[in-house]
Every structure is written in C-alpha cells, then in structure tokens.
Design an enzyme around this catalytic site. Structure first.
Site, short mmCIF file in Angstrom:
data_model
loop_
_atom_site.label_atom_id
_atom_site.label_comp_id
_atom_site.label_asym_id
_atom_site.label_seq_id
_atom_site.Cartn_x
_atom_site.Cartn_y
_atom_site.Cartn_z
N GLY A 96 13.87 39.31 -19.30
CA GLY A 96 14.95 38.42 -19.75
C GLY A 96 16.06 38.36 -18.71
N GLN A 97 17.08 37.57 -19.02
CA GLN A 97 18.23 37.45 -18.11
C GLN A 97 18.82 38.83 -17.79
OE1 GLN A 97 22.06 34.76 -18.38
NE2 GLN A 97 22.34 36.46 -19.78
N SER A 122 26.04 42.97 -30.25
CA SER A 122 26.49 41.59 -29.97
C SER A 122 27.79 41.28 -30.71
CB SER A 122 25.41 40.63 -30.46
OG SER A 122 25.92 39.34 -30.62
N GLU A 161 28.21 38.77 -32.29
CA GLU A 161 27.82 38.17 -33.58
C GLU A 161 27.95 39.18 -34.72
OE1 GLU A 161 26.25 35.03 -34.75
OE2 GLU A 161 27.32 34.23 -33.03
N TYR A 219 20.87 36.91 -37.40
CA TYR A 219 20.85 37.58 -36.10
C TYR A 219 21.94 38.67 -36.05
CZ TYR A 219 21.83 38.45 -31.21
OH TYR A 219 22.06 39.08 -30.01
N LYS A 228 21.42 42.76 -35.82
CA LYS A 228 22.02 43.57 -34.74
C LYS A 228 22.91 44.65 -35.32
CE LYS A 228 20.64 42.22 -30.68
NZ LYS A 228 20.14 43.16 -29.66
O1 F7E Z 1 25.64 28.64 -28.49
C1 F7E Z 1 27.30 25.46 -29.55
C2 F7E Z 1 26.77 26.40 -30.62
O2 F7E Z 1 23.21 29.14 -28.42
C3 F7E Z 1 26.97 28.64 -28.04
C4 F7E Z 1 23.39 34.73 -27.70
O3 F7E Z 1 23.29 35.40 -26.46
O4 F7E Z 1 25.77 34.85 -27.67
C5 F7E Z 1 24.69 33.94 -27.77
O5 F7E Z 1 24.72 33.25 -29.00
C6 F7E Z 1 27.79 27.61 -28.79
C7 F7E Z 1 27.58 27.63 -30.30
O6 F7E Z 1 24.92 31.00 -27.95
C8 F7E Z 1 24.63 23.11 -28.82
O7 F7E Z 1 27.02 25.86 -31.91
C9 F7E Z 1 26.74 23.02 -29.32
O8 F7E Z 1 28.86 27.52 -30.88
O9 F7E Z 1 24.55 29.26 -26.28
P1 F7E Z 1 24.50 29.48 -27.73
P2 F7E Z 1 25.43 31.84 -29.23
O10 F7E Z 1 24.89 31.31 -30.50
O11 F7E Z 1 26.91 31.99 -29.12
C10 F7E Z 1 25.83 35.89 -28.67
C11 F7E Z 1 26.97 36.80 -28.34
C12 F7E Z 1 24.53 36.60 -28.81
O12 F7E Z 1 24.49 37.80 -29.05
C13 F7E Z 1 23.31 35.74 -28.83
O13 F7E Z 1 22.14 36.52 -28.64
O14 F7E Z 1 27.37 26.30 -28.41
N1 F7E Z 1 26.39 24.34 -29.28
N2 F7E Z 1 25.66 22.25 -29.05
C14 F7E Z 1 25.09 24.43 -28.97
N3 F7E Z 1 24.31 25.52 -28.78
C15 F7E Z 1 23.02 25.29 -28.43
N4 F7E Z 1 22.22 26.36 -28.21
N5 F7E Z 1 22.51 24.01 -28.29
C16 F7E Z 1 23.28 22.89 -28.45
O15 F7E Z 1 22.81 21.75 -28.31
#
Ligand code: F7E
Length: 325
Positions: free
Chosen positions: A11-12, A127, A129, A151, A155
C-alpha cells in the site's frame, strides 16, 4: 540488523515505510496476497522498485494460522500493522468484511506476536475516523472517540484491543491516530488521487470532466512519506504510547481542486460535475488534528506544504500517463 515485518507493505504507507526501513539498515519482511505476487506488475506497483531487497511472505492477514506461521518464521523485532480495508465509502456496502479485516487481523497479529515474539514492538495504524463526530477541535490524544462510520468503529475496536495488549499483556504496542495522508502512491479511489489523475488526463486530452461528491468537505491532509517517519519514531521510544499525527491545517476538496487544476493552468469550475452517489451518509465534516505530543516527544513535523504535495501528485500522474501512452 533489526528485522521488521510490515502488513500492507504494497500500500501507499507500507511502500514508503519499507523504503525508510531499508535506508536505516533493517531487514524488511512484508505480507502480501498470493494474487498480488502473481500479478506483481499491477498489484505490487508501489514496491516493484524495491522487490529484490524485500522478503515477501504470502499470507492473509485475517487468517490467524497464516499470520502465526509468518511471525514464527520471521521473529520480527518490529511489526507495523498497516493492512486494512481503508476506503470509508466501501464500508457502507460491506460492513462485515471491513470489521473482519480491520479487527480480526489486528487480533491475529497481536496474539501471534505475544505467543512467539513478545519482545517485538508493534505499531498499530489508528485513524482520525475514530474521532468521528468529535466534540472538540482540534483533536488530541485525550479527545473522546465518537466514530461515525463502520470503518471508524472497526479501527476503534482494534485500537482498544491494541491498548489491552499493551496494558494487560505488557506488549510494546504504539498506536498512531493518523489523519488523511496522501501522495502519488495513494489509491485511485481516494478523492485526492481521483483529482490528480483526472487533472492529468484532462491536461493530456484523455478526459474532459470530473465527477465528485461534496467538494466543501474539509480534511486535514498531510504528506504520506512524513507520516511513516512518525510510525518508526513511535517504536524507538522508551515507552509505548498513542500519538495524533496531523498537520493541524484544514483544506476543502475545493481547495485541492483549485490547486490541482492550477498546476496545468486550468480553472476547475469548468470541469466539475456533482454526482450525488459520491455524497456520504453521516459524513465527518471537519476533523483537524493537534499533533503537539508527536512534535514534542518524537521531534516529528511535516516537511511538505499542501500546495507542494498537490503539485507533486499532479506532475507524477502526468508523467505516468505519458510513459504508458
Ligand atoms: O475522502 C470527499 C469525501 O475518500 C475525503 C482514508 O485514508 O482518511 C481517508 O478517509 C473527502 C470526504 O478519504 C468525493 O466525502 C467528495 O469528505 O479521500 P477520501 P476519507 O474518507 O477522509 C481517513 C483518515 C482514513 O483513515 C481512511 O482510511 O472527500 N469527496 N467527492 C469524495 N471522496 C471520494 N473518495 N470520492 C469522491 O468523488
């Protein structure tokens, strides 16, 4: 020579950590799935450049016997447990596998280390989260947890298990509570990489639109290579503790878009389409971390600005696409 075992090595974070540990003179072992070894050019892309220097073991992290055998074989001095189902959105579709991958795998690893290699120091990847709908901002190691996603719950359960092994079984288990961290090796499903790769395609004439969900969502985004330095530092301390790793600066998805499109001289507003399917139920709106403890105790600090990181991601994606055209 110290021996390290990394779950999630392809992974990254696993790939940057493997690079760091090799530089520091470690013997680096990693666990990968059979399918990944057989399709290495796609599935092990982040570690292909290191593959001759690593010792890879085929295994499944949520299978206790499989982990037990690998720990028995490697007898690591340090173990970094990074493997997880980490994409928050997938958890809405398949809660059971997220709970099993994130909790059962942590248990298999901790129990195996306790039996076979009790001197081994363990890093657990927590995390932000876990804070979920936090009552205070910024959050630090004493902020109450209030997870909002399965998630985050998985965690947090694993985090409590890790603490339990530390307190009751006296294992050296340190946990990082990491906020979002990105890089050119980020998975394509995460918003930052989705943006950087689509901007690269638009620049090269291979795409003409970008569909996103909530672009006003705020995140505390750091640079992944900095975060693996903190993981290693946590295991070099006298006592095992928990640390928040974050930049303490919030940016919106819109900020990321604006920076990314400006790298290729375009205005993001002309390309964005809202897709309601990408909005999340119970979205955690603005988690921001206070990493004072890590800064004081570990001497850790971020090295790259948000702007520099976005630029690196877009330019690397352009380079990849040009090379593969
Ligand atoms: O979303 C918004 C979405 O999927 C970031 C993981 O590493 O960090 C990560 O989780 C934001 C959210 O990351 C799209 O709603 C808008 O607000 O890149 P993400 P995440 O959910 O914050 C935490 C700390 C972890 O631990 C996790 O493992 O972006 N957003 N539009 C979108 N997100 C995605 N993926 N796709 C969209 O089209």
């Amino acid at each position: 020579m110290k021996r390290a075992l990394i779950t999630g090595i392809n992974g990254q974070d696993g790939s940057y950590l493997a690079e760091l540990l090799l530089t520091l003179g470690y013997e680096v072992h990693g666990i990968v799935r059979r399918e990944a070894i057989e399709d290495a050019s796609h599935r092990l892309v982040n570690i292909l450049h290191l593959i001759d220097k690593l010792k890879l073991h085929v295994g499944a992290v949520d299978n206790h016997l499989s982990i037990y055998k690998i720990v028995a074989n490697v007898r690591p001095d340090e173990c970094y447990h990074l493997a997880a189902s980490s994409f928050v959105s997938y958890t809405f579709d398949d809660e059971a596998s997220v709970l099993s991958n994130n909790f059962t795998a942590t248990h298999a690893l901790l129990a195996s280390v306790k039996e076979l290699s009790p001197h081994c120091r363990v890093y657990f990847a927590g995390s932000s989260e876990m804070f979920g709908n936090a009552r205070f901002s910024p959050q630090n190691e004493s902020t109450p947890f209030n997870p909002r996603s399965v998630y985050g719950i998985s965690k947090l359960a694993a985090f409590h298990l890790a603490r339990n092994y530390r307190e009751h079984h006296k294992l050296f288990v340190a946990a990082g509570i990491l906020y979002n961290h990105e890089s050119p090796r980020r998975g394509y499903q995460f918003v930052t990489r989705k943006i950087s790769t689509t901007v690269a395609k638009i620049h090269l004439g291979l795409a003409d639109r970008l569909e996103l969900g909530n672009i006003d969502a705020l995140r505390d985004w750091g640079y992944a290579p900095d975060y693996v330095v903190a993981m290693h530092a946590m295991l070099q301390q006298e006592k095992p503790e928990d640390y928040v790793i974050a930049t303490g600066v919030l940016h919106s998805v819109r900020d990321f878009l604006s920076e990314a499109f400006s790298v290729v001289g375009l205005d993001y507003e002309a390309y964005i389409h809202t897709n309601l399917d990408h909005f999340r139920p119970g979205e955690v709106v603005s988690l921001c971390g206070d990493s004072s403890k890590a800064r004081h105790t570990l001497g850790w600090q971020p090295t790259k600005s948000f702007k520099q990181m976005v630029k690196e991601m877009v330019l690397t994606d352009i380079e990849h696409l040009e090379r593969n055209q």
